[in-house]
Design an enzyme around this catalytic site. Structure first.
Site, short mmCIF file in Angstrom:
data_model
loop_
_atom_site.label_atom_id
_atom_site.label_comp_id
_atom_site.label_asym_id
_atom_site.label_seq_id
_atom_site.Cartn_x
_atom_site.Cartn_y
_atom_site.Cartn_z
N GLY A 33 15.42 45.43 27.94
CA GLY A 33 16.33 46.49 27.47
C GLY A 33 15.57 47.44 26.57
N ARG A 113 34.20 43.77 19.98
CA ARG A 113 33.00 43.28 20.66
C ARG A 113 33.37 42.44 21.89
NH1 ARG A 113 31.69 43.01 15.30
NH2 ARG A 113 29.84 44.11 14.59
N ARG A 179 22.99 43.14 6.28
CA ARG A 179 24.03 44.01 5.70
C ARG A 179 24.56 43.40 4.40
NH1 ARG A 179 26.61 45.15 11.64
NH2 ARG A 179 25.66 47.20 11.96
N HIS A 203 29.80 36.53 15.33
CA HIS A 203 29.47 37.95 15.15
C HIS A 203 30.57 38.81 15.76
CE1 HIS A 203 27.01 41.45 14.45
NE2 HIS A 203 27.09 41.79 15.73
#
Ligand code: LMR
Length: 346
Positions: A33, A113, A179, A203
């Site tokens: 990718g 997601r 984060r 996640h």
């Protein structure tokens, strides 16, 4: 239902040893990718990695050839080779020690997601099939969403293709702890470099569970009000980025940075150190089959998954309780989807 062997850590028995410490730079890494924003930014970061001798870039998009050509103009670091198109996927991963999958269709505003499973699952299936054929011993790290379902899907597919090793498959959730560190450092006015904050669960907005009460060094304290605000920020951060980019892409630069930090740690482990990375892996300690959190890794793969010995506040316990219900649903969806696409040929 998969057999008990499904959670066995075959890596501990693997015959592939540590990489040669005498000859520092001899690891091969593939990015699957590599033409997208995360992949190309990750490529330039890994081009500076001291352990890598060959960096292979793969994508279905021919743009990967231009990314590779440009990186090859940099007169240092690993040799970069790019591969475009299905028939080159085997060559692009064949001799790699670490395969990092970042292929994905980015989320749109308003999408969760888990709504990305059908659109993002086919390249994962293609990679698992190819890995099973040409390089079943490699470490596989995936950042493609929805991670909560994609890792069970990939594990289930590799199991069907007789190439599953629970110790060597990782969902990269390092972004969540990055984060948490970044936001907490601002709130406490300290350098994030010195902070560690476990982020457990999964996640997705509902399953990301930062444990600010477990911040280290432990003389730093996040008060309950700050913990509430910071937790909301970490959970919503992915969607915030999408909205800021007007729905055109999801997080790319911070993702690339966090995947690079993850990869550097894994490479260090391959050379014989023990490292801790935040990742979503096979893990039975919380009443789910897969779970994310600090994970100890050595050169044969995972040696210890995140376990339930954290002291948590009531607030954190409440968030985790809700997360577990969702993780179980997400795992089931991934495993069910594996049944649907297992035999698809590309
Ligand atoms: C993120 O956390 O930024 C990524 O998972 C991308 C996304 O879709 O949110």
């Amino acid at each position: 239902m998969l057999s008990r062997g499904y959670i066995a850590f075959r890596g501990l028995l693997s015959r592939t040893g540590c990489l040669n410490i005498e000859q520092k730079r001899n690891a091969q890494v593939s990015i699957v990718g590599a033409a997208n924003e995360i992949g190309s930014n990750l490529a330039i970061l890994l081009k500076q990695n001291k352990y890598i001798t060959r960096l292979n870039l793969y994508d279905d998009d021919e743009k990967v050839l231009r990314v590779g050509a440009e990186l090859s103009e940099i007169p240092k670091g690993p040799v970069v080779t790019s591969y475009n198109g299905n028939s080159f996927l085997p060559a692009s991963i064949r001799f790699s020690h670490l395969i990092i999958m970042v292929s994905r269709v980015p989320r749109r505003p308003g999408y969760t997601r888990d709504q990305m499973l059908e659109v993002n699952a086919p390249p994962v299936q293609k990679l698992c099939r190819t890995m099973a054929d040409v390089n079943p011993d490699a470490f596989l790290a995936i950042s493609t969403n929805p991670i909560n379902s994609i890792i069970p899907l990939a594990s289930s597919l590799l199991f069907r293709y007789s190439a599953y090793d629970a110790a060597k498959i990782f969902g990269i959730t390092h972004i969540d702890t990055c984060r948490a560190r970044a936001y907490a450092s601002k709130a406490l006015n300290v350098n994030p470099r010195h902070l560690h904050i476990p982020v457990i669960g999964g996640h997705s907005d509902k399953t990301i569970t930062p444990l600010f009460s477990n911040i280290t060094p432990s003389h730093y304290k996040v008060d309950p009000c700050q913990a509430d605000t910071l937790t909301r920020l970490v959970k919503k951060a992915g969607m915030e980025v999408i909205n800021n980019k007007l729905g055109i892409d999801s997080a790319t630069l911070a993702m690339a940075w966090s995947i690079n930090e993850f990869a550097d740690n894994i490479l260090q482990a391959m050379y014989g150190d023990y490292v801790v990375v935040n990742s979503y892996t096979s893990n039975p300690h919380y009443g789910t089959r897969f779970f994310s959190g600090p994970t100890r890794v050595g050169c044969y793969g995972i040696v210890e998954t995140c376990n339930s010995n954290f002291n948590m506040t009531e607030y954190e316990k409440h968030i985790l309780g809700n997360a577990i219900t969702d993780i179980n649903k997400d795992v089931a969806r991934g495993e069910e989807y594996a049944r649907v696409i297992a035999e698809v040929k590309h």
